[in-house]
Design an enzyme around this catalytic site. Structure first.
Site, PDB file in Angstrom:
ATOM      1  N   GLU A 242      24.014 -25.322  50.172  1.00  0.00           N
ATOM      2  CA  GLU A 242      23.249 -24.688  49.095  1.00  0.00           C
ATOM      3  C   GLU A 242      23.549 -25.294  47.723  1.00  0.00           C
ATOM      4  O   GLU A 242      24.044 -24.615  46.819  1.00  0.00           O
ATOM      5  CB  GLU A 242      23.556 -23.194  49.057  1.00  0.00           C
ATOM      6  CG  GLU A 242      23.184 -22.453  50.324  1.00  0.00           C
ATOM      7  CD  GLU A 242      23.635 -21.010  50.324  1.00  0.00           C
ATOM      8  OE1 GLU A 242      23.060 -20.222  51.087  1.00  0.00           O
ATOM      9  OE2 GLU A 242      24.572 -20.667  49.566  1.00  0.00           O
TER      10      GLU A 242
ATOM     11  N   CYS B  15      23.499 -13.002  15.607  1.00  0.00           N
ATOM     12  CA  CYS B  15      24.410 -12.226  14.769  1.00  0.00           C
ATOM     13  C   CYS B  15      25.664 -11.891  15.566  1.00  0.00           C
ATOM     14  O   CYS B  15      25.948 -10.728  15.873  1.00  0.00           O
ATOM     15  CB  CYS B  15      23.701 -10.961  14.291  1.00  0.00           C
ATOM     16  SG  CYS B  15      24.594 -10.106  12.987  1.00  0.00           S
ATOM     17  N   GLU B  16      26.406 -12.928  15.941  1.00  0.00           N
ATOM     18  CA  GLU B  16      27.643 -12.818  16.713  1.00  0.00           C
ATOM     19  C   GLU B  16      28.590 -13.939  16.307  1.00  0.00           C
ATOM     20  O   GLU B  16      28.193 -15.115  16.291  1.00  0.00           O
ATOM     21  CB  GLU B  16      27.370 -12.955  18.222  1.00  0.00           C
ATOM     22  CG  GLU B  16      26.590 -11.842  18.851  1.00  0.00           C
ATOM     23  CD  GLU B  16      27.428 -10.601  19.107  1.00  0.00           C
ATOM     24  OE1 GLU B  16      28.680 -10.695  19.003  1.00  0.00           O
ATOM     25  OE2 GLU B  16      26.838  -9.548  19.401  1.00  0.00           O
TER      26      GLU B  16
END
Length: 441
Positions: free
Chosen positions: A294, A365-366
């Protein structure tokens, strides 16, 4: 240029992807923008498919791991390259189905599949469901009974192999939320439980030892332990699995701290895994199982880049220089989550000497809204185009509308041409599902 050499610096000193100048790409489609090289994606799908055919007689299936990047176009490519896909949610399954992907080549994963997702999987004709809990087995058995079918399933097991990768993406430890441990007997108990379900047809087992793994021996050891377990179950319960899904997790290049793996190198991972399965089958007197892998990140990761435009620049003398872009953690949360490292270029000055180290800051806004920290660049100016490399996996798929920013569109590039595979969002898209109750009107 071979099919995996997706990036180059052209005569103008500009970065190109798939023959398309990225400065022109930013001008033509705007920023932020995800861009994917189609030839690279196809080449990586073929590496795994052709190796499985050559080394294992085609007794297996390559599945593209949808969680890396899911959209209708990538499912169309997977179908054309004659591989399968795995999905981990109703949303991924719906996207694959709408793209016309053959359901019998879809594997359904998830540690907490919702009832509606299991119902959808059965209704859609999903080929295999990977069962990860007792109550899921009960629910799926009931759904299959009501549908008048017997559903093929695998059990997710933990082989106890701890791959050398970031702790947050290790998934095969005994205390993982995924699967049933071989070592404590729970995997064998689950096998006995499934074998008693009249509407479930147990084909075998699935395991996945983690992500961004460069150690070939990790995959070999997982395969060996899984084959030992298959032999134990054959002896204890008279059931011999005919399918072994060994998962994915092959590492890619993000920075020069990572190995740059060639086509032959990726084939080598699979060759080693196949050899381990063959040798164990011979040693233990087992038939060689249908082998499933996978890969996701290694198919699309290096195929993709993200383009941004430089805005504000803030130089704090003796401390740090911030170069702000028009994207951020809403289109690439991986630094905030994992402190993931990236290679960053100025797309229009890709050949210039780097003269400083800067931190690429987003517009959210971090305080933690960063894309890359202390990366070398030429002196950036407002309006420059920034290219962040190897963003094809787990960027768009993990994106959000945080701060009501747009999730960027995506384009597929081939032979110097590009088309949208994910259209740009609008402000109307952001409020499409908002409802104002009558008492607020």
């Amino acid at each position: 240029m071979n099919e995996r050499e997706t990036l180059k610096i052209n005569a103008k000193g500009h970065l190109e992807i798939g023959g398309y100048d990225t400065v022109d790409l930013a001008k033509d489609f705007g920023t932020p923008l995800y861009a994917f090289d189609e030839k690279y994606i196809r080449a990586m799908m073929r590496v795994y498919r052709d190796t499985l055919e050559r080394e294992y007689g085609g007794n297996g299936l390559v599945l593209y791991a949808s969680k890396a990047f899911s959209c209708m176009a990538v499912y169309k490519i997977a179908a054309q390259e004659n591989i399968g896909v795995d999905v981990v949610s109703g949303g991924e399954l719906y996207t694959a189905v709408k793209a016309g992907f053959p359901a019998n080549k879809i594997y359904m994963h998830g540690n907490n599949k919702l009832v509606r997702e299991l119902e959808f999987a059965v209704k859609a004709g999903v080929g295999t469901v990977v069962v990860d809990s007792y109550d899921e087995a009960d629910i799926l058995d009931s759904i299959a009974e009501n549908a008048g079918i017997v559903q093929d399933v695998l059990i997710r097991i933990n082989p106890g192999v701890e791959a050398h990768t970031h702790a947050f993406v290790q998934t095969a430890r005994t205390d993982s939320k995924f699967g049933f441990s071989i070592s404590d007997g729970t995997a064998e108990k689950m096998t006995g439980y499934i074998l008693k379900k009249p509407n479930l047809n147990l084909r075998g087992y699935h395991c996945h030892i983690g992500s961004q793994i460069f150690e070939k021996q990790s995959f070999v050891l997982a395969a060996q332990k899984a084959m030992d377990f298959i032999a134990k179950i054959k002896a204890d319960l008279a059931f011999e699995a005919d399918t072994l899904n060994i998962g994915g997790g092959f590492g890619i290049w993000y920075t020069d701290e990572d190995a740059k793996i060639s086509v032959e190198g990726y084939a080598g991972y699979l060759e080693a895994l196949i050899s381990a399965v063959k040798n164990k089958a011979a040693e233990l007197g087992l038939r060689e199982p249908f082998l499933v892998i996978e890969p996701g990140r290694s198919i699309v990761g290096e195929a993709g880049i993200t383009l941004y435009t430089v805005g504000a620049i803030k130089d704090i003398p003796g401390v740090k220089k911030y170069v702000a872009i028009d994207g951020g953690m809403f289109d690439n949360p991986r630094y905030a989550l994992y402190q993931s490292k990236y290679t960053v270029l100025l797309a229009g000055r890709a050949g210039e000497k780097c003269t400083e180290k800067v931190t690429i800051a987003g517009k959210c806004c971090e305080s933690g809204d960063l894309i890359a920290v202390d990366v070398p660049l030429p002196e950036a100016k407002r309006g420059d185009i920034v290219a962040v490399l190897s963003t094809g996996a787990y960027n768009y798929s993990m994106a959000s509308n945080y701060n009501r920013n747009f999730i960027p569109p995506a384009v597929l590039v081939k032979d110097g041409k590009a088309e949208y595979i994910v259209k740009p969002q609008t402000y109307d898209d952001l409020i499409r599902n908002d409802v104002v109750p009558d008492y607020l009107k």
